[in-house]
Design a protein around this motif. Structure first.
Motif, short mmCIF file in Angstrom:
data_model
loop_
_atom_site.label_atom_id
_atom_site.label_comp_id
_atom_site.label_asym_id
_atom_site.label_seq_id
_atom_site.Cartn_x
_atom_site.Cartn_y
_atom_site.Cartn_z
N ASP A 2 34.48 -23.50 -15.45
CA ASP A 2 34.29 -23.67 -16.79
C ASP A 2 33.12 -23.15 -17.12
N GLY A 38 31.28 -24.49 -20.42
CA GLY A 38 31.47 -25.93 -20.66
C GLY A 38 32.24 -26.48 -21.72
N ASN A 39 33.05 -27.59 -21.39
CA ASN A 39 34.00 -28.23 -22.33
C ASN A 39 35.17 -27.22 -22.70
N THR A 52 41.06 -35.79 -9.89
CA THR A 52 39.60 -35.38 -9.39
C THR A 52 40.00 -35.31 -7.75
N ASP A 88 35.59 -30.91 -7.18
CA ASP A 88 35.66 -31.21 -8.45
C ASP A 88 34.24 -31.47 -8.89
N THR A 89 33.37 -30.54 -9.50
CA THR A 89 32.18 -30.87 -10.08
C THR A 89 32.18 -31.36 -11.56
N CYS A 90 33.46 -31.20 -12.11
CA CYS A 90 33.47 -31.92 -13.51
C CYS A 90 33.82 -33.71 -13.25
N HIS A 125 40.14 -34.72 -15.23
CA HIS A 125 40.78 -33.96 -15.76
C HIS A 125 42.04 -34.64 -16.40
N PHE A 171 39.47 -29.77 -17.14
CA PHE A 171 38.02 -30.17 -17.98
C PHE A 171 38.18 -30.86 -19.03
N ASN A 196 38.80 -34.10 -21.56
CA ASN A 196 38.61 -35.64 -21.58
C ASN A 196 39.47 -36.07 -22.63
N SER A 199 32.73 -32.09 -19.27
CA SER A 199 32.33 -30.94 -18.24
C SER A 199 30.92 -30.08 -18.96
N ARG A 249 30.49 -25.88 -14.19
CA ARG A 249 31.43 -26.83 -13.59
C ARG A 249 32.72 -26.37 -13.08
#
Ligand SMILES: [Zn+2]
Length: 209
Positions: free
Chosen positions: A35, A38-39, A71, A90-92, A95, A148, A150, A166, A170
């Protein structure tokens, strides 16, 4: 955290928002989605590339792990009950499995009649499948993953589209458990707060060993 070197990746592409993409993976390949800004929401489906009738099943995946979010450790389970891929990093952290893909229809219902003709993930999926060939089309689009994105479920059981969790850089990383076709729509949605009304590019990497 994964220390795979992007310089050793066999695939390293940037997919712009509004673009669809297909990628074939061999069993054992590592597939990372980054990502970049982001987001972003990355609408994704997976198929057994040797039998395209076997594909990602949200129902089987949720039932197997007893959790609606994806995740690290999640097996992405097929309609035949077999793992297509496993999330290995997974660094977010979360999902979505429930929100589905935006479409001409949902653009009208959620936003306004005049939004019908804006780009949508469903159209990007169909265009990417047409380019891929093999005669795939609408009937080949089951409930998809939104990496990513939410989409929390409230205590009343309602779905909400919330601010993203996110951030820039990420990533989520998966190991293919069989030969897999990945189908991606990098969401073009301009009407949804989950990407701050600003869809952005993502980077896809594949390592083969
Ligand atoms: Zn979308």
């Amino acid at each position: 955290m994964s220390d795979l070197d992007p310089r050793r990746a066999i695939v390293d592409v940037t997919v712009l928002s509004g673009d669809g993409y297909t990628q074939e993976l061999a069993a054992g390949d590592i597939f990372r989605i980054v990502d970049l800004e982001g987001n972003q929401a990355v609408d994704t489906l997976f198929f057994n590339s040797r039998d395209l009738d076997e594909r990602y099943s949200a129902t089987e995946t949720i039932r197997r792990q007893g959790n609606i979010y994806l995740t690290t450790g999640t097996a992405l389970v097929s309609s035949e009950g077999r793992p297509l891929l496993t999330i290995v990093d997974d660094t977010c952290g979360r999902h979505d499995t429930l929100g589905g893909a935006c479409s001409a229809e949902s653009n009208q219902v959620r936003y306004a009649l005049g939004k019908k003709y804006m780009h949508s993930c469903r159209d990007s999926f169909l265009l990417a499948l047409a380019r891929y060939g093999h005669g795939m089309g609408k009937r080949d689009l089951p409930q998809n993953i939104n990496f990513f994105m939410n989409v929390p479920v409230t205590s009343a059981g309602e779905l909400t589209f919330a601010d993203g969790v996110s951030g820039p850089g990420r990533f989520v990383e998966m190991r293919a458990e069989m030969d897999v076709l990945a189908l991606i729509s990098n969401c073009p949605q301009l009407n949804n707060p989950c990407n701050a009304y600003d869809p952005t590019p993502v980077r896809l990497l594949v390592w083969r060993r």
